[in-house]
Write a protein that holds these residues in place. Structure first.
Motif, PDB file in Angstrom:
ATOM      1  N   LEU A  72       7.467   6.433 -16.367  1.00  0.00           N
ATOM      2  CA  LEU A  72       6.860   5.367 -15.508  1.00  0.00           C
ATOM      3  C   LEU A  72       7.482   3.951 -15.341  1.00  0.00           C
ATOM      4  N   ASP A  73       8.024   3.706 -16.705  1.00  0.00           N
ATOM      5  CA  ASP A  73       8.386   2.332 -16.717  1.00  0.00           C
ATOM      6  C   ASP A  73       9.556   2.075 -15.655  1.00  0.00           C
ATOM      7  N   LYS A  74      10.623   3.135 -15.770  1.00  0.00           N
ATOM      8  CA  LYS A  74      11.609   3.194 -15.006  1.00  0.00           C
ATOM      9  C   LYS A  74      11.446   3.188 -13.448  1.00  0.00           C
ATOM     10  N   GLY A  75      10.263   4.155 -13.274  1.00  0.00           N
ATOM     11  CA  GLY A  75       9.915   4.190 -11.628  1.00  0.00           C
ATOM     12  C   GLY A  75       9.196   3.103 -11.097  1.00  0.00           C
ATOM     13  N   LEU A  76       8.637   2.284 -11.989  1.00  0.00           N
ATOM     14  CA  LEU A  76       7.886   1.009 -11.595  1.00  0.00           C
ATOM     15  C   LEU A  76       8.673  -0.029 -11.693  1.00  0.00           C
ATOM     16  N   SER A  77       9.994  -0.159 -12.000  1.00  0.00           N
ATOM     17  CA  SER A  77      10.858  -1.451 -12.145  1.00  0.00           C
ATOM     18  C   SER A  77      11.004  -1.777 -10.584  1.00  0.00           C
ATOM     19  N   GLN A  78      11.496  -3.228 -10.590  1.00  0.00           N
ATOM     20  CA  GLN A  78      11.778  -3.902  -9.408  1.00  0.00           C
ATOM     21  C   GLN A  78      12.870  -3.345  -8.763  1.00  0.00           C
ATOM     22  N   GLU A  79      13.612  -2.415  -9.442  1.00  0.00           N
ATOM     23  CA  GLU A  79      15.100  -2.065  -9.176  1.00  0.00           C
ATOM     24  C   GLU A  79      14.748  -0.819  -8.177  1.00  0.00           C
ATOM     25  N   ALA A  80      13.759  -0.299  -8.125  1.00  0.00           N
ATOM     26  CA  ALA A  80      13.192   0.997  -7.364  1.00  0.00           C
ATOM     27  C   ALA A  80      12.968   0.905  -5.972  1.00  0.00           C
ATOM     28  N   THR A  81      13.256   1.778  -5.055  1.00  0.00           N
ATOM     29  CA  THR A  81      13.184   1.621  -3.710  1.00  0.00           C
ATOM     30  C   THR A  81      11.910   2.191  -3.434  1.00  0.00           C
ATOM     31  N   ALA A  82      11.902   3.454  -2.747  1.00  0.00           N
ATOM     32  CA  ALA A  82      10.591   3.909  -2.474  1.00  0.00           C
ATOM     33  C   ALA A  82      10.640   5.131  -3.671  1.00  0.00           C
ATOM     34  N   GLY A  83      10.314   4.865  -4.546  1.00  0.00           N
ATOM     35  CA  GLY A  83      10.415   5.809  -5.619  1.00  0.00           C
ATOM     36  C   GLY A  83      11.141   6.761  -5.868  1.00  0.00           C
ATOM     37  N   ARG A  84      10.618   8.003  -6.136  1.00  0.00           N
ATOM     38  CA  ARG A  84      11.382   9.343  -5.794  1.00  0.00           C
ATOM     39  C   ARG A  84      11.205  10.123  -4.572  1.00  0.00           C
ATOM     40  N   LEU A  85      10.584   9.553  -3.583  1.00  0.00           N
ATOM     41  CA  LEU A  85      10.246  10.106  -2.294  1.00  0.00           C
ATOM     42  C   LEU A  85      11.279  10.469  -1.523  1.00  0.00           C
ATOM     43  N   LYS A  86      11.558  11.793  -1.061  1.00  0.00           N
ATOM     44  CA  LYS A  86      12.429  12.251  -0.078  1.00  0.00           C
ATOM     45  C   LYS A  86      11.730  11.651   1.401  1.00  0.00           C
ATOM     46  N   PRO A  87      12.891  11.765   2.390  1.00  0.00           N
ATOM     47  CA  PRO A  87      12.225  11.353   3.720  1.00  0.00           C
ATOM     48  C   PRO A  87      11.067  12.041   4.274  1.00  0.00           C
ATOM     49  N   LYS A  88      11.047  13.490   3.924  1.00  0.00           N
ATOM     50  CA  LYS A  88       9.977  14.289   4.148  1.00  0.00           C
ATOM     51  C   LYS A  88       9.698  15.271   2.739  1.00  0.00           C
ATOM     52  N   GLY A  89       8.593  15.571   2.838  1.00  0.00           N
ATOM     53  CA  GLY A  89       8.218  16.387   1.663  1.00  0.00           C
ATOM     54  C   GLY A  89       6.710  16.809   1.775  1.00  0.00           C
ATOM     55  N   ARG A  90       6.158  17.541   0.446  1.00  0.00           N
ATOM     56  CA  ARG A  90       5.003  18.085   0.393  1.00  0.00           C
ATOM     57  C   ARG A  90       4.127  17.513  -0.805  1.00  0.00           C
ATOM     58  N   PHE A  91       2.980  17.645  -0.531  1.00  0.00           N
ATOM     59  CA  PHE A  91       2.034  17.047  -1.724  1.00  0.00           C
ATOM     60  C   PHE A  91       0.879  17.984  -1.763  1.00  0.00           C
ATOM     61  N   VAL A  92       0.505  18.053  -2.970  1.00  0.00           N
ATOM     62  CA  VAL A  92      -0.714  18.770  -3.223  1.00  0.00           C
ATOM     63  C   VAL A  92      -1.718  18.147  -4.108  1.00  0.00           C
ATOM     64  N   HIS A  93      -3.249  18.215  -3.742  1.00  0.00           N
ATOM     65  CA  HIS A  93      -3.954  17.350  -4.737  1.00  0.00           C
ATOM     66  C   HIS A  93      -5.312  18.207  -4.777  1.00  0.00           C
ATOM     67  N   GLU A  94      -5.720  18.268  -6.174  1.00  0.00           N
ATOM     68  CA  GLU A  94      -6.747  18.934  -6.552  1.00  0.00           C
ATOM     69  C   GLU A  94      -8.202  18.444  -5.844  1.00  0.00           C
ATOM     70  N   ASP A  95      -8.825  19.066  -5.522  1.00  0.00           N
ATOM     71  CA  ASP A  95     -10.416  18.636  -5.221  1.00  0.00           C
ATOM     72  C   ASP A  95     -10.996  18.259  -6.662  1.00  0.00           C
ATOM     73  N   PRO A  96     -12.012  17.311  -6.442  1.00  0.00           N
ATOM     74  CA  PRO A  96     -12.695  16.864  -7.648  1.00  0.00           C
ATOM     75  C   PRO A  96     -13.467  17.992  -8.496  1.00  0.00           C
ATOM     76  N   ALA A  97     -13.298  17.872  -9.756  1.00  0.00           N
ATOM     77  CA  ALA A  97     -13.676  19.173 -10.668  1.00  0.00           C
ATOM     78  C   ALA A  97     -15.114  19.016 -11.024  1.00  0.00           C
ATOM     79  N   ASN A  98     -15.953  17.796 -10.940  1.00  0.00           N
ATOM     80  CA  ASN A  98     -17.217  17.930 -11.189  1.00  0.00           C
ATOM     81  C   ASN A  98     -18.010  16.956 -10.430  1.00  0.00           C
ATOM     82  N   SER A  99     -19.510  17.090 -10.730  1.00  0.00           N
ATOM     83  CA  SER A  99     -20.133  16.214  -9.978  1.00  0.00           C
ATOM     84  C   SER A  99     -19.945  14.619  -9.974  1.00  0.00           C
TER      85      SER A  99
END
Length: 301
Positions: A72-99
């Motif tokens: 992450l250090d490299k990815g969050l440096s001030q030299e980064a642009t829009a990170g590793r994002l492409k112009p378009k893409g897909r993302f998945v996210h897990e539902d919360p696992a517990n109460s």
């Protein structure tokens, strides 16, 4: 969520002219509990203008959301642009696992609702963005009871919107209506934060907005918009990139047992500085989805 330029980490930053201090504080407290040293480093960066890579690492093996933080250090440096994002893409996210995780999402949702600004709706009858009509009473603190109330009122609002659409509401399964849970899970801190970190984008977003979209056939989608930047600038109100993250149809009953939601994103350069104007330009494409479930053009825009 918070004010930039004051050392406060922000995912959905309130405009400087209308801050929500207790709302910002609650979100940041949430992030501190869950993100630890990352939040401290980003706050220090906001104060001092120093790159995260110049700060000492506390734990080279910490990870969350399935993300390895060793790089992450490299990815969050001030030299980064829009990170590793492409112009378009897909993302998945897990539902919360517990109460405990589910309660945290509900508290986040209540905070965002209480801005009375950051969640807007678009439906076949409300064809311009209108603030979600959920009123909560709060003394400045967000607890489990208020989170449950926010979710219950969202359910009532959704039943009212879908009540005239044949088959859109299963009255027999109303107490276990999964779409309400899915909406609350997305309109919270974790999905957006994990999206930014996984993509190595600075987690200092500006003018964030959620759009809750209900189509004429009962499809339900949520979009998150925000300006992003490659460099923290104290006092900034916009950035050179606009991010859009749009959910799948959250009303779908059969997910084949999967415990995650799927999203499509766009990440584009922009000269626009006002999020409401930017969203307004996409309303014609959104209405195609609302009127005819024709979402492809909007998802790519």
């Amino acid at each position: 969520f918070g004010k930039t330029g004051t050392g406060t980490l922000g995912l959905a930053v309130a405009p400087a002219t209308s801050p929500q201090p207790w709302h910002d504080r609650g979100i940041c407290d949430n992030l501190r509990r869950r993100r630890g040293w990352l939040v401290e480093l980003w706050e220090h960066e906001a104060h001092e203008g120093q790159a995260v890579k110049d700060q000492p690492r506390r734990d080279a093996t910490v990870g969350f959301g399935g993300v390895d933080l060793d790089l992450l250090d490299k990815g969050l440096s001030q030299e980064a642009t829009a990170g590793r994002l492409k112009p378009k893409g897909r993302f998945v996210h897990e539902d919360p696992a517990n109460s405990e995780a589910r309660e945290e999402r509900r508290r986040d949702f209540a905070r965002i609702v209480n801005t009375r600004r950051d969640i807007c709706v678009l439906t076949s009858s409300a064809r311009t963005p209108t603030v979600l009509a959920i009123d909560l009473v709060s003394d400045g603190s967000i607890n489990e009871d208020l989170g449950n109330l926010a979710q219950a009122k969202l359910k009532l609002w959704l039943e009212g919107e879908l009540g005239e659409i044949p088959g859109a509401v299963d009255r027999h399964a109303a107490s276990q209506w999964a779409v309400v849970d899915r909406l609350v899970y997305f309109i919270s801190v974790s999905p957006v934060f994990d999206f930014l970190i996984q993509s190595r984008v600075q987690p200092m977003t500006l003018q964030a907005r959620y759009l809750l979209m209900v189509s004429s056939t009962g499809q339900i989608r949520v979009a998150w918009y925000a300006f992003a930047t490659d460099k923290v600038v104290p006092g900034a109100t916009s950035g050179p990139f606009v991010l859009k993250l749009v959910s799948e149809d959250l009303s779908s009953g059969d997910r084949g047992g999967r415990s995650y939601s799927e999203f499509k994103y766009t990440a584009n350069q922009t000269r626009e500085t006002d999020m409401d104007r930017l969203i307004a330009k996409q309303i014609p494409l959104i209405l195609k989805g609302i009127d005819a479930d024709a979402w492809d053009a909007y998802l790519k825009a």
